[in-house]
Design a protein around this motif. Structure first.
Motif, PDB file in Angstrom:
ATOM      1  N   TYR A  48       0.834  -1.204   0.000  1.00 38.69           N
ATOM      2  CA  TYR A  48       0.000   0.000   0.000  1.00 38.69           C
ATOM      3  C   TYR A  48       0.871   1.258   0.000  1.00 38.69           C
ATOM      4  O   TYR A  48       0.635   2.185  -0.775  1.00 38.69           O
ATOM      5  N   VAL A  49       1.882   1.288   0.869  1.00 40.46           N
ATOM      6  CA  VAL A  49       2.748   2.470   0.977  1.00 40.46           C
ATOM      7  C   VAL A  49       3.537   2.675  -0.305  1.00 40.46           C
ATOM      8  O   VAL A  49       3.693   3.814  -0.776  1.00 40.46           O
TER       9      VAL A  49
ATOM     10  N   ARG B 241       1.196  14.071   2.918  1.00 36.89           N
ATOM     11  CA  ARG B 241      -0.233  13.747   2.994  1.00 36.89           C
ATOM     12  C   ARG B 241      -0.427  12.241   3.100  1.00 36.89           C
ATOM     13  O   ARG B 241      -1.335  11.766   3.781  1.00 36.89           O
ATOM     14  N   SER B 242       0.421  11.493   2.447  1.00 34.64           N
ATOM     15  CA  SER B 242       0.313  10.037   2.457  1.00 34.64           C
ATOM     16  C   SER B 242       0.612   9.425   3.814  1.00 34.64           C
ATOM     17  O   SER B 242       0.216   8.287   4.078  1.00 34.64           O
TER      18      SER B 242
ATOM     19  N   MET C 157      -0.968   5.605   7.931  1.00 31.99           N
ATOM     20  CA  MET C 157      -1.222   5.283   9.339  1.00 31.99           C
ATOM     21  C   MET C 157      -2.664   4.809   9.528  1.00 31.99           C
ATOM     22  O   MET C 157      -2.934   3.878  10.292  1.00 31.99           O
ATOM     23  N   SER C 158      -3.574   5.423   8.809  1.00 32.32           N
ATOM     24  CA  SER C 158      -4.974   5.001   8.869  1.00 32.32           C
ATOM     25  C   SER C 158      -5.129   3.578   8.315  1.00 32.32           C
ATOM     26  O   SER C 158      -5.839   2.746   8.892  1.00 32.32           O
TER      27      SER C 158
ATOM     28  N   ILE D  18      -2.848   1.243   8.240  1.00 38.03           N
ATOM     29  CA  ILE D  18      -2.246   0.325   9.198  1.00 38.03           C
ATOM     30  C   ILE D  18      -3.196   0.063  10.360  1.00 38.03           C
ATOM     31  O   ILE D  18      -3.433  -1.091  10.738  1.00 38.03           O
ATOM     32  N   ASN D  19      -3.755   1.122  10.924  1.00 36.34           N
ATOM     33  CA  ASN D  19      -4.669   0.956  12.063  1.00 36.34           C
ATOM     34  C   ASN D  19      -5.896   0.138  11.686  1.00 36.34           C
ATOM     35  O   ASN D  19      -6.322  -0.736  12.439  1.00 36.34           O
ATOM     36  N   ARG D  20      -6.465   0.429  10.541  1.00 36.30           N
ATOM     37  CA  ARG D  20      -7.668  -0.282  10.100  1.00 36.30           C
ATOM     38  C   ARG D  20      -7.386  -1.782   9.949  1.00 36.30           C
ATOM     39  O   ARG D  20      -8.152  -2.617  10.426  1.00 36.30           O
ATOM     40  N   HIS D  21      -6.272  -2.118   9.333  1.00 34.44           N
ATOM     41  CA  HIS D  21      -5.955  -3.530   9.115  1.00 34.44           C
ATOM     42  C   HIS D  21      -5.513  -4.238  10.392  1.00 34.44           C
ATOM     43  O   HIS D  21      -5.764  -5.429  10.553  1.00 34.44           O
ATOM     44  N   LYS D  22      -4.872  -3.512  11.299  1.00 33.62           N
ATOM     45  CA  LYS D  22      -4.507  -4.124  12.574  1.00 33.62           C
ATOM     46  C   LYS D  22      -5.751  -4.466  13.378  1.00 33.62           C
ATOM     47  O   LYS D  22      -5.835  -5.533  13.976  1.00 33.62           O
ATOM     48  N   HIS D  23      -6.718  -3.557  13.387  1.00 29.38           N
ATOM     49  CA  HIS D  23      -7.951  -3.791  14.149  1.00 29.38           C
ATOM     50  C   HIS D  23      -8.811  -4.869  13.513  1.00 29.38           C
ATOM     51  O   HIS D  23      -9.535  -5.580  14.220  1.00 29.38           O
TER      52      HIS D  23
END
Length: 119
Positions: A81-82, A102-103, A108-109, A111-116
């Motif tokens: 993704y990055v 901006r990226s 970070m969003s 990463i957080n979404r997929h971790k959760h």
């Protein structure tokens, strides 16, 4: 008169010292933005994005987050993704620094979404 000259001299020396201290702090801050890895070429990051100094900040932040993860499949998904985000920030042979900054939020969003989702 003498006291005024001494006070003026002391103030001048203090201002000169403060300017020197500020310059040394600026130098330290710019060093902190360098990535954790010492060479640009990495197995994780393809050369077409890792060769741009503008990408270092995002790569560094993502690497810090990846160090705390154990799931290799999730790590690969995040890196993909990055890399896609960084490739979108390239125009010809230049990378847009503002686009990369901006990226950071998008990455970070992501990463957080997929971790959760994995929990």
């Amino acid at each position: 008169m003498r006291v005024s000259c001494i006070v003026l001299l002391a103030c001048s020396l203090a201002l000169a010292q403060a300017g020197t201290w500020r310059q040394s702090q600026d130098y330290i801050s710019s060093d902190e933005l360098r990535p954790s890895w010492t060479h640009r070429h990495s197995e994780m990051w393809p050369c077409d994005v890792a060769d741009y100094p503008e990408a270092y900040l995002l790569i560094h932040k993502v690497e810090k987050r990846l160090q705390r993860m154990n799931d290799e499949q999730l790590k690969n998904r995040i890196v993909d993704y990055v890399v896609g985000e960084l490739r979108d920030c390239k125009t010809g042979n230049e990378m847009d620094e503002h686009c990369v900054k901006r990226s950071i939020g998008y990455a970070m969003s992501f990463i957080n979404r997929h971790k959760h989702q994995q929990l």
